[in-house]
Enzyme design. Structure first.
Site, mmCIF file in Angstrom:
data_model
loop_
_atom_site.group_PDB
_atom_site.id
_atom_site.type_symbol
_atom_site.label_atom_id
_atom_site.label_comp_id
_atom_site.label_asym_id
_atom_site.label_seq_id
_atom_site.Cartn_x
_atom_site.Cartn_y
_atom_site.Cartn_z
ATOM 1 N N THR A 12 45.267 2.156 52.005
ATOM 2 C CA THR A 12 45.963 3.334 52.458
ATOM 3 C C THR A 12 45.994 3.348 53.987
ATOM 4 O O THR A 12 45.200 2.658 54.645
ATOM 5 C CB THR A 12 45.276 4.612 51.929
ATOM 6 N N GLU A 13 46.936 4.071 54.549
ATOM 7 C CA GLU A 13 47.056 4.216 56.012
ATOM 8 C C GLU A 13 47.286 2.880 56.724
ATOM 9 O O GLU A 13 46.737 2.629 57.804
ATOM 10 C CB GLU A 13 45.809 4.903 56.598
ATOM 11 N N LYS A 16 52.809 1.857 55.285
ATOM 12 C CA LYS A 16 53.828 1.527 54.276
ATOM 13 C C LYS A 16 55.131 2.275 54.529
ATOM 14 O O LYS A 16 56.212 1.701 54.433
ATOM 15 C CB LYS A 16 53.324 1.863 52.870
ATOM 16 N N THR A 17 55.024 3.563 54.854
ATOM 17 C CA THR A 17 56.234 4.351 55.070
ATOM 18 C C THR A 17 56.948 3.908 56.337
ATOM 19 O O THR A 17 58.185 3.792 56.357
ATOM 20 C CB THR A 17 55.896 5.848 55.150
ATOM 21 N N TYR A 18 56.202 3.667 57.394
ATOM 22 C CA TYR A 18 56.797 3.191 58.644
ATOM 23 C C TYR A 18 57.570 1.899 58.400
ATOM 24 O O TYR A 18 58.725 1.752 58.815
ATOM 25 C CB TYR A 18 55.686 2.977 59.669
ATOM 26 N N LYS A 38 59.841 7.630 46.650
ATOM 27 C CA LYS A 38 58.389 7.760 46.812
ATOM 28 C C LYS A 38 57.908 8.495 45.569
ATOM 29 O O LYS A 38 57.799 9.733 45.546
ATOM 30 C CB LYS A 38 58.066 8.557 48.083
ATOM 31 N N SER A 42 50.674 12.513 47.566
ATOM 32 C CA SER A 42 49.701 13.584 47.761
ATOM 33 C C SER A 42 49.695 13.955 49.244
ATOM 34 O O SER A 42 50.308 13.289 50.065
ATOM 35 C CB SER A 42 48.313 13.155 47.285
ATOM 36 N N ASP A 55 56.134 11.541 54.343
ATOM 37 C CA ASP A 55 56.566 10.167 54.097
ATOM 38 C C ASP A 55 57.911 10.149 53.373
ATOM 39 O O ASP A 55 58.816 9.386 53.729
ATOM 40 C CB ASP A 55 55.529 9.415 53.265
ATOM 41 N N GLU A 117 58.432 3.033 47.180
ATOM 42 C CA GLU A 117 57.188 2.960 47.947
ATOM 43 C C GLU A 117 56.013 3.482 47.135
ATOM 44 O O GLU A 117 56.054 4.589 46.580
ATOM 45 C CB GLU A 117 57.294 3.762 49.251
ATOM 46 N N ALA A 119 51.720 4.305 46.637
ATOM 47 C CA ALA A 119 50.745 5.181 47.284
ATOM 48 C C ALA A 119 49.449 4.400 47.411
ATOM 49 O O ALA A 119 48.976 3.819 46.427
ATOM 50 C CB ALA A 119 50.531 6.448 46.473
#
Length: 233
Positions: A12-13, A16-18, A38, A42, A55, A117, A119
């Site tokens: 996580t972090e 992925k969204t970027y 997506k 959460s 996101d 995408e 999570a």
């Protein structure tokens, strides 16, 4: 022909969204009609329009198709914790079959390039004995791996790639994303990149330097989506 890919990360972090938004931007700049999903998010915030996830909103900004929020992010959960725990806390059931149907709806909506995408990382639980990785398996989607460039990323990347292959899916490409600022930059970054290029069984789609602005348009300039766009998937 619609090309659809599932985007996962080494953790996580890791951006992925970027990276997903940057890929959508790059594909759109090449003249393709783009869309994204997506499925589960959460850490959503209450707005006058209901729960919204930053996101999912970023993906909506980056893609060329206009879709309703509920189609882009069908499962929006307020607690900023693991999705299956967040769902239990609010009394919701995460149904992978419903997510498959929603994704197929977007995939059949006329876009040339679609990203789904995930999570967190690859093996995120949705329910007992059900994982988010079951979604791309059911949809038979090739996978794009976002590697957060930090200590330990080689192990995380190789284990994730191994799990993807064991699930019967191809790794279509990977992106190296530098997620730490100058004061915490990864030591021996070039050597780590060389190792990843040698060991990961897929083309590197780009190396994105640390970007404290968070603007995915900056990332798009560092990506080459042509290996994805020339594939037959």
């Amino acid at each position: 022909m619609t090309r659809t890919f599932f985007v996962t990360g080494t953790n996580t972090e890791v951006g992925k969204t970027y990276v997903s938004a940057a890929l959508l931007k790059a594909a759109g700049d090449s003249g393709l009609n783009t869309a994204a999903v997506k499925p589960v998010a959460s850490g959503c915030e209450q707005t006058e329009d209901g729960l919204r996830n930053v996101d999912a909103l970023t993906l909506m900004d980056a893609m060329t198709q206009e879709l309703p929020y509920q189609q882009v992010n069908p499962i929006a959960l307020e607690p900023a914790i693991a999705p299956h725990i967040a769902a239990m806390e609010v009394g919701r059931r995460l149904d992978p079959s419903r997510l498959v149907g929603i994704c197929r709806g977007v995939m059949s909506g006329g876009a040339d390039f679609v990203l789904v995408e995930g999570a967190g990382g690859w093996r995120v639980p949705l329910a007992p004995r059900q994982f988010l990785s079951d979604l791309p398996r059911e949809l038979e989607l090739p996978v794009i791996l976002v590697v957060g460039m930090e200590l330990g990323c080689i192990n995380h990347a190789l284990l994730t790639a191994e799990a993807i292959r064991r699930d019967g899916l191809p790794l279509a490409g990977w992106v190296a994303n530098f997620i730490r600022g100058p004061q915490a930059q990864m030591p021996r970054a070039e050597e780590n990149l060389m190792t990843l290029r040698t060991l990961l069984p897929a083309p590197c789609l780009g190396v994105i330097p640390f970007d404290d602005s968070g603007d995915y348009r900056n990332g798009a300039a560092h990506l080459d989506p042509s290996p994805l766009l020339s594939s037959s998937d």
